[in-house]
Scaffold this motif. Sequence first.
Motif, PDB file in Angstrom:
ATOM      1  N   ASN A  78      19.677  42.512 -39.915  1.00 22.44           N
ATOM      2  CA  ASN A  78      18.331  41.981 -40.098  1.00 22.44           C
ATOM      3  C   ASN A  78      17.752  41.679 -38.717  1.00 22.44           C
ATOM      4  O   ASN A  78      18.117  40.695 -38.072  1.00 22.44           O
ATOM      5  CB  ASN A  78      18.370  40.720 -40.955  1.00 22.44           C
ATOM      6  N   ASN A 102      16.457  38.202 -37.670  1.00 29.21           N
ATOM      7  CA  ASN A 102      17.366  37.053 -37.649  1.00 29.21           C
ATOM      8  C   ASN A 102      18.278  37.109 -36.433  1.00 29.21           C
ATOM      9  O   ASN A 102      18.477  38.167 -35.837  1.00 29.21           O
ATOM     10  CB  ASN A 102      18.200  37.026 -38.928  1.00 29.21           C
ATOM     11  N   GLU A 157      23.128  34.482 -37.493  1.00 33.23           N
ATOM     12  CA  GLU A 157      22.762  34.534 -38.912  1.00 33.23           C
ATOM     13  C   GLU A 157      23.225  35.839 -39.546  1.00 33.23           C
ATOM     14  O   GLU A 157      23.660  35.861 -40.694  1.00 33.23           O
ATOM     15  CB  GLU A 157      21.242  34.390 -39.070  1.00 33.23           C
ATOM     16  N   LEU A 197      26.194  36.285 -42.706  1.00 36.09           N
ATOM     17  CA  LEU A 197      25.578  36.598 -44.007  1.00 36.09           C
ATOM     18  C   LEU A 197      26.583  36.609 -45.173  1.00 36.09           C
ATOM     19  O   LEU A 197      26.304  36.015 -46.224  1.00 36.09           O
ATOM     20  CB  LEU A 197      24.816  37.921 -43.919  1.00 36.09           C
ATOM     21  N   THR A 209      27.253  33.117 -46.097  1.00 31.12           N
ATOM     22  CA  THR A 209      26.088  32.528 -46.771  1.00 31.12           C
ATOM     23  C   THR A 209      26.101  32.915 -48.241  1.00 31.12           C
ATOM     24  O   THR A 209      25.899  32.077 -49.123  1.00 31.12           O
ATOM     25  CB  THR A 209      24.788  33.025 -46.111  1.00 31.12           C
ATOM     26  N   MET A 215      25.510  31.775 -53.766  1.00 32.44           N
ATOM     27  CA  MET A 215      24.766  31.303 -52.588  1.00 32.44           C
ATOM     28  C   MET A 215      24.219  29.902 -52.845  1.00 32.44           C
ATOM     29  O   MET A 215      23.846  29.575 -53.972  1.00 32.44           O
ATOM     30  CB  MET A 215      23.625  32.274 -52.284  1.00 32.44           C
ATOM     31  N   ARG A 216      24.188  29.094 -51.791  1.00 36.85           N
ATOM     32  CA  ARG A 216      23.663  27.735 -51.942  1.00 36.85           C
ATOM     33  C   ARG A 216      22.158  27.740 -52.144  1.00 36.85           C
ATOM     34  O   ARG A 216      21.462  28.589 -51.595  1.00 36.85           O
ATOM     35  CB  ARG A 216      23.975  26.929 -50.681  1.00 36.85           C
ATOM     36  N   ASP A 257      20.160  27.676 -48.999  1.00 38.62           N
ATOM     37  CA  ASP A 257      20.071  28.966 -48.310  1.00 38.62           C
ATOM     38  C   ASP A 257      19.073  29.889 -48.982  1.00 38.62           C
ATOM     39  O   ASP A 257      18.319  30.599 -48.315  1.00 38.62           O
ATOM     40  CB  ASP A 257      21.450  29.635 -48.253  1.00 38.62           C
ATOM     41  N   ARG A 305      11.342  31.995 -45.413  1.00 36.75           N
ATOM     42  CA  ARG A 305      11.244  32.871 -44.245  1.00 36.75           C
ATOM     43  C   ARG A 305      10.560  34.178 -44.630  1.00 36.75           C
ATOM     44  O   ARG A 305       9.686  34.663 -43.913  1.00 36.75           O
ATOM     45  CB  ARG A 305      12.647  33.133 -43.708  1.00 36.75           C
ATOM     46  N   ARG A 348       6.823  35.992 -43.426  1.00 39.53           N
ATOM     47  CA  ARG A 348       7.082  37.155 -42.591  1.00 39.53           C
ATOM     48  C   ARG A 348       5.805  37.970 -42.442  1.00 39.53           C
ATOM     49  O   ARG A 348       5.446  38.401 -41.365  1.00 39.53           O
ATOM     50  CB  ARG A 348       8.178  37.991 -43.237  1.00 39.53           C
ATOM     51  N   GLU A 407      17.418  45.640 -47.158  1.00 44.61           N
ATOM     52  CA  GLU A 407      17.979  44.301 -46.992  1.00 44.61           C
ATOM     53  C   GLU A 407      18.618  43.824 -48.298  1.00 44.61           C
ATOM     54  O   GLU A 407      19.711  43.243 -48.304  1.00 44.61           O
ATOM     55  CB  GLU A 407      16.842  43.358 -46.589  1.00 44.61           C
ATOM     56  N   LEU A 445      21.831  45.719 -48.804  1.00 42.46           N
ATOM     57  CA  LEU A 445      22.910  45.162 -47.980  1.00 42.46           C
ATOM     58  C   LEU A 445      23.481  43.898 -48.613  1.00 42.46           C
ATOM     59  O   LEU A 445      24.701  43.746 -48.748  1.00 42.46           O
ATOM     60  CB  LEU A 445      22.389  44.839 -46.574  1.00 42.46           C
ATOM     61  N   LEU A 468      27.247  43.332 -49.938  1.00 41.36           N
ATOM     62  CA  LEU A 468      28.100  42.268 -49.398  1.00 41.36           C
ATOM     63  C   LEU A 468      28.433  41.217 -50.454  1.00 41.36           C
ATOM     64  O   LEU A 468      29.039  40.203 -50.138  1.00 41.36           O
ATOM     65  CB  LEU A 468      27.431  41.600 -48.197  1.00 41.36           C
TER      66      LEU A 468
END
Lengths: 223, 419
Positions: A98, A101, A105, A109, A112, B1-2, B5, B12, B16, B316, B319, B323
Amino acid sequence: MQPIIQAVSLTKIYESAASDMPALNNVSLSIQPGESVAIIGKSGSGKSTLMHILATLDRPTEGELIIDGIHAHNLSSADLDSLRNKKFGFVFQQFFVNARNSSLENVTLPLTIMGIALSERKARGLAMLEMVGLAAQAHQKAGELSGGQKQRLCIARALITKPELIFADEPTGNLDSENGKQTMDLLFKLQREEGITVVIVTHDPDLAAQCDRSITIKDGKIV
Amino acid sequence: MRIADILKISQRNLFRSKLRTFLTIAAVFIGALTLSLTNGVGNGIKAYVNTQLGNLGVKNTLTVQAKQTQANPINNDVRKYEPGKKTGTFNLALLGKNDMDKIRSMEGVTQVIPQYNIQLEYITTGNDKYEAVAAQYIEGLNLEMITGTTVNPDSLDEISLPSRYIMSGTEQEAIGKYAAIAYKNSAGTIIEKAVKIVGVQQQSLLGNSALSISSRLAEEIHYQQTLNVPNLADSYMGAIAQYNVDYSEEELSGLKTRLSEAGYDALTLEDQIGIISQIINGILVVLNLFGAITLLAAAFGIINTLLMSVNERTSEIGLMKALGANRKTIFSIFAIEAASIGFWGGLLGVVVSIVLGNILSNIATNTFLKDFVGFELLAFPLLPSLGVLLGIMLLAFIAGALPSLKASKLDPIKALRYE
C-alpha cells in the motif's frame, strides 16, 4: 513425517474457459516441512492455478487438499481465511504494497488482520524490518521505496506471522538480476534459519535450481 | 481485525479522495440541514402551542356546539327539514335555551356557561376609536397577564385588554383607567359602555388577543344585540360545560357519547390541542418529505462514491483477503466508510442548522414575533437532533451495503490480477 501439504488428484476446470481442457489435470504432490519447492512451467501451464489451490485462494473442481492433516474442503471460507492468516505467508511478483502507508504499516498488515494490539504490532514490525535491512525506512511511505526494497518489505510481511509456509509467486519477476539475487538470498537464508517451508512459482530455471526440488507443470499436468 | 483498526482504515480511505468525499458529504449535509431545520421549526411551534394551550387550560371543561348538520352545497344526502332547529347566519347551527337545559341535565355535567356571540364596533378612551373583538372570560381560564387581574366574573363594567391596545404610557399606568366599548343594538343604534381597565394581557398566537369581558357583560350585550331578532335571540355559538372533576377517561368518553347522541359536538382542551397538533404535524410531514427526498438523492451519491472506492481498491481488497481478512472485515471497512459519510454530513447539517436556527429565532423574536413572548421559532431538543443524525447514518449504512457486499465477495485471485 506428516507432509505440510498433500494434494491428491487435483483437477481444476474453469467453466468460462473456451476449451474444455482442464487448467489442472489430476495433480498429486506432497510437500514436507522445511522443504523449498519450485513449481516451474511456461505461462498458461497451470502452475499459478496450482499455487492458488495449494494456498486455498481457489478451490479445486475435484481432488483433495490436506493441510497439516486437515482436509481443506471441510473448512468454511472464514476458517480458510484464518488458516491463511496464521499458517501462510505470501510474496507476489507485483509486490502489492500500500503505497500511501508506511513500511511499518505494510509489514504489520497480517498482524492487523489477525487482531494483534498496536503496541505489539509495532515491536514485531520494527524487528522484522531490521531483519530485512529496512529499519531506517520504517516510517517512510512504501510508495517511495525502490523495487528491491519493496520486495524485501514483502518478505518481511510474509514472515511476520511466523508462518509454516511461504508462497512466492514469481518473486523476482519485477526485479533486475542483482536485486533479484539479493532478495532470494535473503528469502532462502531466513527460510533455513526459521525452518520455514517455501513454495516458489517461477519460470526462471536458475531460481528453481536453488530450491531443494522442482515440480514442472505442462498443460496442467506434472511432468 | 480489531474495531479500532477497521475504523482507522475506513477513515483513512474516506479522506483519500478528498474532493469526491467532500461532495458526497455536501449532499448529505444539505439533506440533513433541511430535515433538521424543518424539525426545528416544528418543535418550536409545537412547544409554543403546547405551553399556550396549557396556559388556556381550564380543567374538566368541554366546549359544546351543535352538530353542524345543515344542508350545504357539497353534501350529497338529503335531510328532513326541522322547524325547531336554531340557525344563525351562514346556516350555522346554534344552541338555544332548551339546549342549555338539556346539557345541564346530563349526568356528570356540573355547570354550563353559554358562549355569547357578540359584535363590538370599537373601543375608545376619548379620542381615536379602534376596532375590537371581545371574548368572554371563563372563570378558571389561565390568562397570562402582564399586569393587573382578570375581570371579575360578576362585573358588568370591567375589561382586560391585550398589550397592543396600550397606545401611550406603560401597561401599569393603564390599570384603573376607563375606556368605552361600543356595540350596535338590534335597532342599529351605537351604544357606548364605560368599562374599567383591570388588567393587561400578554399577547399570544392562540388566545389572549381579544378584549376580555365577563360572561355577565357578554350576556348583557348579547341581549341588546338580539332583542326582537327571533332568529338570534336566545341563541348561543356554543357552551362551556364543566363536568365532574372525578371523572375517569372512560366516564368522560361516555359523557361525550351521550352528548353526541343528543346532537352535540363536545371537545375537551386535549381534543382541541390534538386538532392543532395534527395540522402542524401534517405541515411538518410535507416539509420533512423535502428533506427526505434530498437525502434519498444523497444516498445514491453514497452508493456511487463507495462503488468507485471499491473499484479503486480492488487489488488492496484482494491482498487483504489473501492475507486472511474475512468477508465480515472487508464488509465492515466499506460499510463504516459509508456510515462515516452519513455521520460527517449529518453532524455538519445538524450543527449548522442549530446555529442558523438560533440566529433566525433571534431575528424572528425581535421582529414579527415580538408580541409573542416565549415563542422560539426554532427549537432543537437534543433527542430529535440525535435521532436525525442516527437516522442519516443508518441510511448511509444501508446505501453502502451494496458496494460493501460487492467488496466482500471479491475473488482474491481476480482482485490481485486487477491493475
